[in-house]
Write a protein that holds these residues in place. Sequence first.
Motif, PDB file in Angstrom:
ATOM      1  N   GLN B  37      76.392  74.893  62.360  1.00  0.00           N
ATOM      2  CA  GLN B  37      75.422  73.505  61.943  1.00  0.00           C
ATOM      3  C   GLN B  37      74.173  73.516  62.625  1.00  0.00           C
ATOM      4  O   GLN B  37      73.161  73.070  62.531  1.00  0.00           O
ATOM      5  CB  GLN B  37      76.435  72.652  61.823  1.00  0.00           C
ATOM      6  N   SER B  38      74.421  73.890  64.071  1.00  0.00           N
ATOM      7  CA  SER B  38      73.021  73.511  65.019  1.00  0.00           C
ATOM      8  C   SER B  38      71.904  73.505  64.357  1.00  0.00           C
ATOM      9  O   SER B  38      71.043  72.529  64.646  1.00  0.00           O
ATOM     10  CB  SER B  38      73.473  74.520  66.236  1.00  0.00           C
ATOM     11  N   PRO B  39      71.344  74.536  63.842  1.00  0.00           N
ATOM     12  CA  PRO B  39      69.977  74.826  63.425  1.00  0.00           C
ATOM     13  C   PRO B  39      69.477  73.603  62.325  1.00  0.00           C
ATOM     14  O   PRO B  39      68.293  73.340  62.375  1.00  0.00           O
ATOM     15  CB  PRO B  39      69.865  76.072  62.596  1.00  0.00           C
ATOM     16  N   VAL B  40      70.460  73.039  61.667  1.00  0.00           N
ATOM     17  CA  VAL B  40      69.962  71.997  60.939  1.00  0.00           C
ATOM     18  C   VAL B  40      69.539  70.517  61.918  1.00  0.00           C
ATOM     19  O   VAL B  40      68.394  70.135  61.399  1.00  0.00           O
ATOM     20  CB  VAL B  40      71.104  71.169  60.143  1.00  0.00           C
ATOM     21  N   VAL B  41      70.211  70.413  62.794  1.00  0.00           N
ATOM     22  CA  VAL B  41      69.924  69.102  63.682  1.00  0.00           C
ATOM     23  C   VAL B  41      68.885  69.671  64.595  1.00  0.00           C
ATOM     24  O   VAL B  41      67.808  68.502  64.990  1.00  0.00           O
ATOM     25  CB  VAL B  41      71.121  68.523  64.430  1.00  0.00           C
ATOM     26  N   GLU B  42      68.720  70.669  64.947  1.00  0.00           N
ATOM     27  CA  GLU B  42      67.615  71.288  65.705  1.00  0.00           C
ATOM     28  C   GLU B  42      66.223  70.959  64.855  1.00  0.00           C
ATOM     29  O   GLU B  42      65.308  70.544  65.449  1.00  0.00           O
ATOM     30  CB  GLU B  42      67.737  72.783  66.025  1.00  0.00           C
ATOM     31  N   ALA B  43      66.076  71.307  63.701  1.00  0.00           N
ATOM     32  CA  ALA B  43      65.069  71.434  62.914  1.00  0.00           C
ATOM     33  C   ALA B  43      64.726  69.887  62.632  1.00  0.00           C
ATOM     34  O   ALA B  43      63.502  69.555  62.743  1.00  0.00           O
ATOM     35  CB  ALA B  43      65.404  71.885  61.504  1.00  0.00           C
ATOM     36  N   LEU B  44      65.755  68.797  62.562  1.00  0.00           N
ATOM     37  CA  LEU B  44      65.564  67.515  62.177  1.00  0.00           C
ATOM     38  C   LEU B  44      64.862  66.916  63.750  1.00  0.00           C
ATOM     39  O   LEU B  44      64.050  66.045  63.390  1.00  0.00           O
ATOM     40  CB  LEU B  44      66.651  66.786  61.574  1.00  0.00           C
ATOM     41  N   ALA B  45      65.367  67.449  64.570  1.00  0.00           N
ATOM     42  CA  ALA B  45      64.965  66.762  65.915  1.00  0.00           C
ATOM     43  C   ALA B  45      63.590  67.084  66.032  1.00  0.00           C
ATOM     44  O   ALA B  45      62.568  66.235  66.593  1.00  0.00           O
ATOM     45  CB  ALA B  45      65.875  67.387  67.053  1.00  0.00           C
ATOM     46  N   LYS B  46      63.220  68.451  65.671  1.00  0.00           N
ATOM     47  CA  LYS B  46      61.569  68.987  65.906  1.00  0.00           C
ATOM     48  C   LYS B  46      60.911  68.028  64.914  1.00  0.00           C
ATOM     49  O   LYS B  46      59.720  67.368  65.086  1.00  0.00           O
ATOM     50  CB  LYS B  46      61.645  70.162  65.305  1.00  0.00           C
ATOM     51  N   TYR B  47      61.423  67.648  63.540  1.00  0.00           N
ATOM     52  CA  TYR B  47      60.390  66.919  62.621  1.00  0.00           C
ATOM     53  C   TYR B  47      60.346  65.458  63.227  1.00  0.00           C
ATOM     54  O   TYR B  47      59.096  64.853  63.020  1.00  0.00           O
ATOM     55  CB  TYR B  47      61.249  66.666  61.311  1.00  0.00           C
ATOM     56  N   ILE B  48      61.306  64.768  63.832  1.00  0.00           N
ATOM     57  CA  ILE B  48      61.011  63.687  64.440  1.00  0.00           C
ATOM     58  C   ILE B  48      60.115  63.471  65.440  1.00  0.00           C
ATOM     59  O   ILE B  48      59.342  62.778  65.655  1.00  0.00           O
ATOM     60  CB  ILE B  48      62.730  62.875  64.717  1.00  0.00           C
ATOM     61  N   GLU B  49      60.395  64.764  66.226  1.00  0.00           N
ATOM     62  CA  GLU B  49      59.257  64.751  67.463  1.00  0.00           C
ATOM     63  C   GLU B  49      57.998  64.784  67.062  1.00  0.00           C
ATOM     64  O   GLU B  49      56.927  64.276  67.924  1.00  0.00           O
ATOM     65  CB  GLU B  49      59.842  65.997  68.358  1.00  0.00           C
ATOM     66  N   THR B  50      57.721  65.794  66.127  1.00  0.00           N
ATOM     67  CA  THR B  50      56.542  65.954  65.506  1.00  0.00           C
ATOM     68  C   THR B  50      55.664  64.784  64.817  1.00  0.00           C
ATOM     69  O   THR B  50      54.606  64.948  64.250  1.00  0.00           O
ATOM     70  CB  THR B  50      56.167  67.320  64.869  1.00  0.00           C
ATOM     71  N   GLY B  51      56.661  63.853  64.300  1.00  0.00           N
ATOM     72  CA  GLY B  51      56.141  62.853  63.403  1.00  0.00           C
ATOM     73  C   GLY B  51      56.451  63.202  61.898  1.00  0.00           C
ATOM     74  O   GLY B  51      56.110  62.301  60.965  1.00  0.00           O
ATOM     75  N   ASP B  52      56.777  64.487  61.812  1.00  0.00           N
ATOM     76  CA  ASP B  52      56.965  64.841  60.053  1.00  0.00           C
ATOM     77  C   ASP B  52      58.042  63.767  59.515  1.00  0.00           C
ATOM     78  O   ASP B  52      58.126  63.829  58.256  1.00  0.00           O
ATOM     79  CB  ASP B  52      57.299  66.287  60.136  1.00  0.00           C
ATOM     80  N   LEU B  53      58.943  63.251  60.378  1.00  0.00           N
ATOM     81  CA  LEU B  53      59.866  62.473  59.719  1.00  0.00           C
ATOM     82  C   LEU B  53      59.964  61.234  60.657  1.00  0.00           C
ATOM     83  O   LEU B  53      60.024  61.241  61.747  1.00  0.00           O
ATOM     84  CB  LEU B  53      61.412  63.185  59.869  1.00  0.00           C
ATOM     85  N   ASP B  54      59.858  60.048  59.989  1.00  0.00           N
ATOM     86  CA  ASP B  54      59.685  58.682  60.665  1.00  0.00           C
ATOM     87  C   ASP B  54      61.279  58.399  60.709  1.00  0.00           C
ATOM     88  O   ASP B  54      61.775  57.390  60.052  1.00  0.00           O
ATOM     89  CB  ASP B  54      58.895  57.816  59.997  1.00  0.00           C
ATOM     90  N   ALA B  55      62.026  58.810  61.652  1.00  0.00           N
ATOM     91  CA  ALA B  55      63.424  58.396  62.143  1.00  0.00           C
ATOM     92  C   ALA B  55      63.717  58.349  63.427  1.00  0.00           C
ATOM     93  O   ALA B  55      62.994  58.835  64.473  1.00  0.00           O
ATOM     94  CB  ALA B  55      64.205  59.297  61.362  1.00  0.00           C
ATOM     95  N   GLU B  56      65.026  57.861  63.909  1.00  0.00           N
ATOM     96  CA  GLU B  56      65.330  57.790  65.175  1.00  0.00           C
ATOM     97  C   GLU B  56      66.487  58.964  65.203  1.00  0.00           C
ATOM     98  O   GLU B  56      67.348  58.985  64.606  1.00  0.00           O
ATOM     99  CB  GLU B  56      66.221  56.423  65.273  1.00  0.00           C
ATOM    100  N   PHE B  57      66.296  59.763  66.231  1.00  0.00           N
ATOM    101  CA  PHE B  57      67.186  60.759  66.514  1.00  0.00           C
ATOM    102  C   PHE B  57      68.008  60.325  67.623  1.00  0.00           C
ATOM    103  O   PHE B  57      67.646  59.935  68.757  1.00  0.00           O
ATOM    104  CB  PHE B  57      66.690  62.153  67.115  1.00  0.00           C
ATOM    105  N   ILE B  58      69.136  59.783  67.567  1.00  0.00           N
ATOM    106  CA  ILE B  58      69.890  59.334  68.514  1.00  0.00           C
ATOM    107  C   ILE B  58      70.907  60.446  69.050  1.00  0.00           C
ATOM    108  O   ILE B  58      71.937  60.975  68.570  1.00  0.00           O
ATOM    109  CB  ILE B  58      70.857  58.386  68.217  1.00  0.00           C
ATOM    110  N   THR B  59      70.923  60.814  70.434  1.00  0.00           N
ATOM    111  CA  THR B  59      71.522  61.861  70.941  1.00  0.00           C
ATOM    112  C   THR B  59      72.653  61.282  71.577  1.00  0.00           C
ATOM    113  O   THR B  59      72.816  60.232  71.937  1.00  0.00           O
ATOM    114  CB  THR B  59      70.853  62.782  72.145  1.00  0.00           C
ATOM    115  N   VAL B  60      73.797  62.076  71.200  1.00  0.00           N
ATOM    116  CA  VAL B  60      75.302  61.489  71.823  1.00  0.00           C
ATOM    117  C   VAL B  60      76.132  62.636  72.261  1.00  0.00           C
ATOM    118  O   VAL B  60      75.501  63.831  72.377  1.00  0.00           O
ATOM    119  CB  VAL B  60      76.049  61.247  70.511  1.00  0.00           C
ATOM    120  N   GLU B  61      77.362  62.433  73.060  1.00  0.00           N
ATOM    121  CA  GLU B  61      77.742  63.230  73.879  1.00  0.00           C
ATOM    122  C   GLU B  61      79.002  63.809  72.970  1.00  0.00           C
ATOM    123  O   GLU B  61      79.805  64.686  73.639  1.00  0.00           O
ATOM    124  CB  GLU B  61      78.450  62.580  74.849  1.00  0.00           C
TER     125      GLU B  61
END
Lengths: 193, 405
Positions: B37-61
């Motif tokens: 599954q990892s590439p899904v959230v890697e891609a979303l983390a990138k979209y959020i970082e670049t501003g392509d997606l206006d969302a909070e990415f909350i990292t968890v353990e």
Amino acid sequence: MDMTRPEQIEIRWHGRGGQGAVTSAGMLAEAAYYAGFKGVSSAPAFGAERRGAPVTASTRLANATLRHFSQVENPDMVVVLEDSLLVTANAVNGLGAKGYVIVNSHLAPEELGLSNGFRIATADADSVAEEIELRVSGVIMVNTAMLGAVAKATGLITLEHIERVLNHTFSPKAARKNIEAARMTYECTRCAY
Amino acid sequence: MTVETKSAVVITGNKAAAEAARLARVEVVAAYPITPQSPVVEALAKYIETGDLDAEFITVESEHSAMGVCIGAATAGSRVFTASSANGLAYMCEQLSWVAGSRLPIVMGCANRAMSAPWSVLNDQQDSMSQRDQGWIQLFCRNNQEILDTFLQAFRIAEQVKLPVMVCYDGYILSHTVMPVEIPDQEEVDAYLPPYAAHTALDPAAPRNINPVTLADPRLNGEGVLCHGYMEFRYLMEQAHQEALDVIVKADEEFGARFGRRWGGLTWSYQLDDADTVLIAAGSLAGEATISADMLREEGVRAGVLGLRAYRPFPADSLAEQLKQAKRVIVFDKSLSYGYGGPICMDVRATLQRHKMATDVDGYIAGLGGRDIKARELAAATRESIAWAAKRHAPKPTGWINLQL
């Protein structure tokens, strides 16, 4: 060299972990989509990949949307990134009688010791990559170069399709180098059919 | 298909899932990486970082915490996305039940992977099957376009019936395989999927209990209002599942009207109309079975395929209706209820019995732990099932495809 387009073409890539076979297999699918194939797919042979170990990838090109994604077992074409894999990985296993064998090798097609029934093409992509210093972490990369050999040997895709894929995959500088590698390999591909 | 086909991009199933979450304008993403599954959230983390997606990415353990964050965010009114596989999904187990019971419309991806032990990162469907009875809607996809489209439909379904949706897609076979995927326009997606209006949104002006402790029977709250007991909450949850049977179909129809692609709603079929031999499966396996049906038809077997999109709620009535003309059904399961048989097979048998149909149903276990399944093997199993019926009267034991003992 034009090939009458069948309903579906199945391709198996052979490389070693780290050589980028899976990546270029996906690039071939994309280039073929630009070339007008409606259904394309490319899948790695799934496993725990490690550097140097033989790996394969399956690419399918079809005129209609694909319905299945299992590994290719009777390919119409094999693309081999290192000629040692012809023996160690039995790269032609399951290949159809008139199948394409496209090999990165400094040898001529006739010198590979393969069955005469196959349509064999060779390209010295190693020398091309050496010449233009196409390296990743010091290691020469021939995977994108071999897309040029596929274009020359089969006519299924053109250098323009490859260029389009590489341009949007890499930074402008890296794209230029990879496009050059594909072009030079296209030029030096020898076909024995 | 009324809409002209647009140009597509050639991407993996994981990328298609991430594109869908971006287009759905999810507001909170919390996830923990796990293969495949990892590439899904890697891609979303990138979209959020670049501003392509206006969302909070909350990292968890951990996955348990990931779903905990999703529960909080969804309760407060956000559109929420997460994804996992196998052991990660199992680690979310307690929270999955909590999400459904709280009636939170969380949408998650499950890149289907085998459960350990022994260790395997490869595909089967035991992971989502192990969470079948948590109250989530479970939808299966057969290619990467369907993954993207199903996620968009999933938010709509979830928010309408107030149930979480797990979009299941085969690990590696789809998650890591590239194929053409049309990316819809954002404006069209916005029109299909308006912003989430949360039924749980917190409001200081109208305070209320969230997830009260229940007793066995309904009881009065502090203000003297009679409140549901546990069974009433759970009955309403089941009612929502029954309602979802219609909502899933409508979500697909309206999607088709807007985007030109329909996926069949609860089920899809191939060569089913005159089929007396029907192959049933969920996910990419059902796609493979359509090639088997072609092979069998060439031999004169009137074979067809019925693919499950919705597994929960289970489209029992629809299945019974579509199998009316079938003499023989062969069900291929990529998971196993140990000690009995394939879960989908058992559901199909129960459905046909309930509708008083005498159709033979044989079950096969296939593709556990990433064992590659070829169309010719599904065709061979079908022939075996037909031959058994001709010669033997005893029920055929569950078959195992390409077992190499």
